[in-house]
Scaffold this active site. Structure first.
Site, PDB file in Angstrom:
ATOM      1  N   LEU A   1       4.740  -6.995  -0.034  1.00 36.19           N
ATOM      2  CA  LEU A   1       5.188  -6.595  -1.366  1.00 36.19           C
ATOM      3  C   LEU A   1       6.472  -7.276  -1.818  1.00 36.19           C
ATOM      4  O   LEU A   1       6.671  -7.512  -2.994  1.00 36.19           O
ATOM      5  CB  LEU A   1       5.386  -5.076  -1.421  1.00 36.19           C
ATOM      6  CG  LEU A   1       4.139  -4.219  -1.229  1.00 36.19           C
ATOM      7  CD1 LEU A   1       4.496  -2.744  -1.278  1.00 36.19           C
ATOM      8  CD2 LEU A   1       3.080  -4.545  -2.277  1.00 36.19           C
TER       9      LEU A   1
ATOM     10  N   ASP B   1      23.225  -0.106  -7.501  1.00 34.56           N
ATOM     11  CA  ASP B   1      22.390  -1.309  -7.574  1.00 34.56           C
ATOM     12  C   ASP B   1      21.247  -1.145  -8.568  1.00 34.56           C
ATOM     13  O   ASP B   1      20.115  -1.560  -8.303  1.00 34.56           O
ATOM     14  CB  ASP B   1      21.834  -1.630  -6.177  1.00 34.56           C
ATOM     15  CG  ASP B   1      21.340  -3.073  -6.065  1.00 34.56           C
ATOM     16  OD1 ASP B   1      21.779  -3.915  -6.881  1.00 34.56           O
ATOM     17  OD2 ASP B   1      20.534  -3.352  -5.167  1.00 34.56           O
TER      18      ASP B   1
END
Length: 217
Positions: free
Chosen positions: A51, A169
């Site tokens: 992924l 983040d």
């Protein structure tokens, strides 16, 4: 948005299957891993596809044999300090006490180890916001599309604030669509690897990756 501002840590949900391997290690800890399978004390995880990857390690899509559930497993490499791993897991376990669907953050399932590699098991989501934008003809969202995304993000951030947690983040890569076809613009925030309690943050420290970095004050 320009791709020049993408961080080197990239998470993707491409349907193209790629060769998957554990992050490199100098030790011979891979005895628990057979070809395309991760093994924990409670279940085997059959790897379906790769992924994404970043400085933290990599993420793979797996079928959990114990439940037949499709999950995402984040395999941390040895660049992550024990303190950073413990901090991420502690915050994820704190969030487990809350409804991840209601508060719009990824559901953390469990942690297990493959030799010296910590593996974090999560629910499987669809695609990140950046990849979704790249698939749209105009590469932009309308105000009516942005509004529900911001509302859900605000709900998640309000919970984090009440717990004294800063994500640090937030970026399109870390905002995931749950199901772009059946649940349009239902999102969840992911990646708490850099999350910190407010008490842990030092004035003047860098808290985010290069292209999205800011200086705390």
């Amino acid at each position: 948005m320009s791709s020049n501002y993408r961080d080197e840590s990239h998470y993707s949900t491409s349907s193209e299957e790629e060769e998957t391997s554990l992050p490199s290690s100098s030790t011979e800890e891979d005895a628990q891993v057979t070809q395309d399978v991760l093994s924990s004390p409670f279940s085997d995880y059959l790897i379906q596809s790769f992924l994404g990857e970043g400085t933290f390690g990599e993420v793979v899509k797996c079928v959990k044999s114990a439940t037949q559930e499709t999950v995402a497993v984040k395999i941390l490499n040895n660049n992550n300090s024990a303190d950073d791993v413990q901090n991420e897991v502690a915050i994820l376990r704190k969030l487990q006490a809350f409804d991840s669907d209601k508060f719009n953050f990824i559901r953390f399932i469990d942690m297990f180890n493959i030799g010296e590699h910590a593996c974090l098991e999560f629910e499987m989501l669809d695609m990140n916001l950046w990849d979704f934008l790249e698939k749209t003809p105009s590469h932009v969202l309308s105000v009516n599309e942005i509004r529900p995304i911001l509302h859900q993000m605000a709900t998640a951030l309000q919970l984090l604030r009440s717990l004294g947690i800063v994500h640090t983040d937030l970026k399109p890569d870390n905002i995931m669509l749950v199901d772009s076809v059946n649940k349009p613009f239902k999102i969840k925030i992911i990646d708490f690897g850099l999350a910190r309690y407010v008490s842990q943050i030092t004035s003047g420290s860098y808290m985010q990756s290069r292209h999205y970095r800011y200086l705390t004050s």
